[in-house]
Design a protein around this motif. Structure first.
Motif, PDB file in Angstrom:
ATOM      1  N   ILE A 243       9.249  16.767   2.307  1.00 47.54           N
ATOM      2  CA  ILE A 243       8.243  15.764   2.624  1.00 47.54           C
ATOM      3  C   ILE A 243       8.870  14.399   2.351  1.00 47.54           C
ATOM      4  N   ILE A 244       8.858  13.530   3.351  1.00 42.20           N
ATOM      5  CA  ILE A 244       9.448  12.197   3.212  1.00 42.20           C
ATOM      6  C   ILE A 244       8.351  11.156   3.408  1.00 42.20           C
ATOM      7  N   LEU A 245       8.160  10.288   2.412  1.00 37.78           N
ATOM      8  CA  LEU A 245       7.113   9.269   2.452  1.00 37.78           C
ATOM      9  C   LEU A 245       7.707   7.889   2.226  1.00 37.78           C
ATOM     10  N   HIS A 246       7.121   6.897   2.901  1.00 37.48           N
ATOM     11  CA  HIS A 246       7.543   5.508   2.691  1.00 37.48           C
ATOM     12  C   HIS A 246       6.319   4.606   2.772  1.00 37.48           C
ATOM     13  N   TYR A 247       6.223   3.667   1.834  1.00 39.72           N
ATOM     14  CA  TYR A 247       5.093   2.736   1.803  1.00 39.72           C
ATOM     15  C   TYR A 247       5.543   1.354   2.271  1.00 39.72           C
ATOM     16  N   ASP A 248       4.791   0.795   3.229  1.00 41.67           N
ATOM     17  CA  ASP A 248       5.068  -0.541   3.755  1.00 41.67           C
ATOM     18  C   ASP A 248       3.853  -1.421   3.479  1.00 41.67           C
ATOM     19  N   ARG A 249       3.963  -2.288   2.516  1.00 42.29           N
ATOM     20  CA  ARG A 249       2.839  -3.112   2.095  1.00 42.29           C
ATOM     21  C   ARG A 249       2.312  -4.002   3.222  1.00 42.29           C
ATOM     22  N   GLU A 250       3.197  -4.448   4.096  1.00 44.26           N
ATOM     23  CA  GLU A 250       2.778  -5.341   5.183  1.00 44.26           C
ATOM     24  C   GLU A 250       1.854  -4.642   6.171  1.00 44.26           C
ATOM     25  N   ARG A 251       1.950  -3.314   6.262  1.00 38.77           N
ATOM     26  CA  ARG A 251       1.092  -2.572   7.189  1.00 38.77           C
ATOM     27  C   ARG A 251      -0.124  -1.963   6.501  1.00 38.77           C
ATOM     28  N   ASP A 252      -0.282  -2.234   5.220  1.00 39.93           N
ATOM     29  CA  ASP A 252      -1.410  -1.705   4.458  1.00 39.93           C
ATOM     30  C   ASP A 252      -2.654  -2.543   4.761  1.00 39.93           C
ATOM     31  N   SER A 253      -3.595  -1.944   5.502  1.00 41.17           N
ATOM     32  CA  SER A 253      -4.809  -2.668   5.879  1.00 41.17           C
ATOM     33  C   SER A 253      -6.009  -2.286   5.027  1.00 41.17           C
ATOM     34  N   SER A 254      -5.762  -1.598   3.920  1.00 41.51           N
ATOM     35  CA  SER A 254      -6.857  -1.148   3.064  1.00 41.51           C
ATOM     36  C   SER A 254      -7.361  -2.271   2.161  1.00 41.51           C
ATOM     37  N   ASP A 255      -8.570  -2.083   1.647  1.00 39.49           N
ATOM     38  CA  ASP A 255      -9.150  -3.051   0.716  1.00 39.49           C
ATOM     39  C   ASP A 255      -8.436  -3.027  -0.629  1.00 39.49           C
ATOM     40  N   SER A 256      -7.682  -1.962  -0.901  1.00 38.13           N
ATOM     41  CA  SER A 256      -7.011  -1.790  -2.202  1.00 38.13           C
ATOM     42  C   SER A 256      -5.638  -2.444  -2.244  1.00 38.13           C
ATOM     43  N   LYS A 257      -5.260  -3.099  -1.141  1.00 42.66           N
ATOM     44  CA  LYS A 257      -3.919  -3.673  -1.052  1.00 42.66           C
ATOM     45  C   LYS A 257      -3.626  -4.650  -2.187  1.00 42.66           C
ATOM     46  N   ASN A 258      -4.613  -5.459  -2.524  1.00 43.74           N
ATOM     47  CA  ASN A 258      -4.384  -6.494  -3.539  1.00 43.74           C
ATOM     48  C   ASN A 258      -5.238  -6.291  -4.796  1.00 43.74           C
ATOM     49  N   THR A 259      -5.677  -5.057  -5.033  1.00 42.64           N
ATOM     50  CA  THR A 259      -6.475  -4.771  -6.217  1.00 42.64           C
ATOM     51  C   THR A 259      -5.728  -3.848  -7.150  1.00 42.64           C
ATOM     52  N   SER A 260      -6.270  -3.671  -8.345  1.00 42.43           N
ATOM     53  CA  SER A 260      -5.594  -2.829  -9.342  1.00 42.43           C
ATOM     54  C   SER A 260      -6.232  -1.461  -9.465  1.00 42.43           C
ATOM     55  N   GLU A 261      -7.235  -1.151  -8.614  1.00 44.97           N
ATOM     56  CA  GLU A 261      -7.896   0.144  -8.680  1.00 44.97           C
ATOM     57  C   GLU A 261      -8.171   0.675  -7.278  1.00 44.97           C
ATOM     58  N   VAL A 262      -8.200   1.974  -7.151  1.00 43.10           N
ATOM     59  CA  VAL A 262      -8.579   2.631  -5.911  1.00 43.10           C
ATOM     60  C   VAL A 262      -9.740   3.567  -6.230  1.00 43.10           C
ATOM     61  N   THR A 263     -10.850   3.411  -5.541  1.00 44.21           N
ATOM     62  CA  THR A 263     -12.004   4.269  -5.774  1.00 44.21           C
ATOM     63  C   THR A 263     -12.294   5.083  -4.516  1.00 44.21           C
ATOM     64  N   VAL A 264     -12.286   6.392  -4.651  1.00 44.41           N
ATOM     65  CA  VAL A 264     -12.559   7.285  -3.540  1.00 44.41           C
ATOM     66  C   VAL A 264     -13.512   8.373  -4.029  1.00 44.41           C
ATOM     67  N   ASN A 265     -14.683   8.448  -3.374  1.00 45.72           N
ATOM     68  CA  ASN A 265     -15.673   9.455  -3.753  1.00 45.72           C
ATOM     69  C   ASN A 265     -15.906   9.475  -5.272  1.00 45.72           C
ATOM     70  N   ARG A 266     -16.158   8.297  -5.855  1.00 44.27           N
ATOM     71  CA  ARG A 266     -16.478   8.127  -7.267  1.00 44.27           C
ATOM     72  C   ARG A 266     -15.299   8.389  -8.198  1.00 44.27           C
ATOM     73  N   LEU A 267     -14.127   8.611  -7.629  1.00 42.88           N
ATOM     74  CA  LEU A 267     -12.928   8.781  -8.451  1.00 42.88           C
ATOM     75  C   LEU A 267     -12.198   7.440  -8.490  1.00 42.88           C
ATOM     76  N   THR A 268     -11.933   6.924  -9.667  1.00 43.35           N
ATOM     77  CA  THR A 268     -11.219   5.650  -9.801  1.00 43.35           C
ATOM     78  C   THR A 268      -9.845   5.902 -10.385  1.00 43.35           C
ATOM     79  N   LEU A 269      -8.829   5.398  -9.658  1.00 39.28           N
ATOM     80  CA  LEU A 269      -7.446   5.554 -10.099  1.00 39.28           C
ATOM     81  C   LEU A 269      -6.847   4.176 -10.332  1.00 39.28           C
ATOM     82  N   LYS A 270      -6.128   4.033 -11.409  1.00 35.74           N
ATOM     83  CA  LYS A 270      -5.484   2.774 -11.750  1.00 35.74           C
ATOM     84  C   LYS A 270      -4.184   2.618 -10.969  1.00 35.74           C
ATOM     85  N   VAL A 271      -3.955   1.414 -10.416  1.00 36.23           N
ATOM     86  CA  VAL A 271      -2.731   1.132  -9.706  1.00 36.23           C
ATOM     87  C   VAL A 271      -1.789   0.381 -10.630  1.00 36.23           C
TER      88      VAL A 271
END
Length: 271
Positions: A243-271
């Motif tokens: 499995i090969i993965l690569h993250y490109d911040r410039e293409r990240d269109s999510s609301d979590s791009k500039n935050t320190s937490e990700v919340t999905v279905n009541r699960l909060t993960l620290k970035v």
């Protein structure tokens, strides 16, 4: 593109762009299945080692037999499937549908069920009303969830565009994607097996993930991965499946791009 001439292909290509990419190739003549086509594809692959996907338009133009029975359909498509597996490429075959409508779109595929029974996945595009430029794409496959995607043809872009968001993944898959996002956002790149990826995710989540579900969840959630700026590639080697993965911040269109937490279905993960 066996139903078109080079001139027609060129005219249609210039409608899309005036700067075609160099790794796009067209062929308007070929041999048929069992009569040289496989050797031609293998030869092309040997000359273009970066080949990833091949489109054949249409299936009927490369068929040797006029028999549309189950056995003949399955046999001919199995030749292409085996070749795609051998060369590690995707072969996408364009085929026609019957004119008569059916409650099951896949019953409209011209020919026997041997066609859909052999391939890894089938997609049927049905226009809501002829000439309306609105359509629905029905997708089914061995490694993907069934999907129905609404499309609209953009006359300016000369392509079909998605008009609705795919159905959100189930909660367990969402938790996996959230953990993956947190990890890859920090590390940028990953290359390894599904088991190795799960070990890495333990640093950001206490959730239990299973190797046999990892690749499936990645494939099924391709839309979401791209939205979050994550490229996913899957390779088979002699020793393992990578499995090969690569993250490109410039293409990240999510609301979590500039935050320190990700919340999905009541699960909060620290970035």
């Amino acid at each position: 593109m066996f139903e078109d001439s080079f001139q027609r292909i060129q005219n249609r290509l210039y409608e899309l762009t005036d700067e075609p990419v160099e790794n796009l190739h067209f062929v308007i003549l070929s041999d048929t299945i069992g009569k040289g086509l496989e050797e031609q594809i293998e030869q092309f692959k040997s000359e273009h080692s970066d080949l990833k996907v091949m489109f054949i338009d249409t299936l009927q133009m490369i068929r040797e037999s006029n028999d549309n029975g189950y056995g003949s359909d399955y046999k001919e498509l199995s030749v292409l499937k085996s070749l795609a597996d051998k060369l590690e490429i995707a072969i996408i075959v364009v085929h026609h549908t019957r004119k008569c409508k059916d409650s099951d779109p896949f019953n409209m595929i011209s020919g026997s069920t041997g066609l859909s029974g052999c391939v890894d996945g089938s997609m049927v595009l049905i226009e809501t009303k002829r000439g309306s430029r609105n359509a629905k794409l029905y997708c089914v496959g061995r490694d993907i969830e069934n999907a129905e995607i609404n499309l609209q043809f953009d006359s300016d872009l000369k392509k079909w565009v998605v008009t609705d968001e795919p159905t959100a993944p189930k909660s367990k898959a969402n938790i996996f994607l959230a953990a993956l996002y947190v990890y890859i956002k920090k590390k940028i790149d990953f290359s390894g097996t599904a088991s190795e990826l799960i070990e890495k995710l333990k640093s950001v989540s206490d959730e239990t993930f299973y190797p046999n579900r990892v690749t499936r969840d990645l494939v099924r959630n391709g839309y979401t991965l791209r939205k979050y700026g994550i490229d996913f590639e899957y390779k088979r080697t002699r020793n393992c499946r990578l499995i090969i993965l690569h993250y490109d911040r410039e293409r990240d269109s999510s609301d979590s791009k500039n935050t320190s937490e990700v919340t999905v279905n009541r699960l909060t993960l620290k970035v």
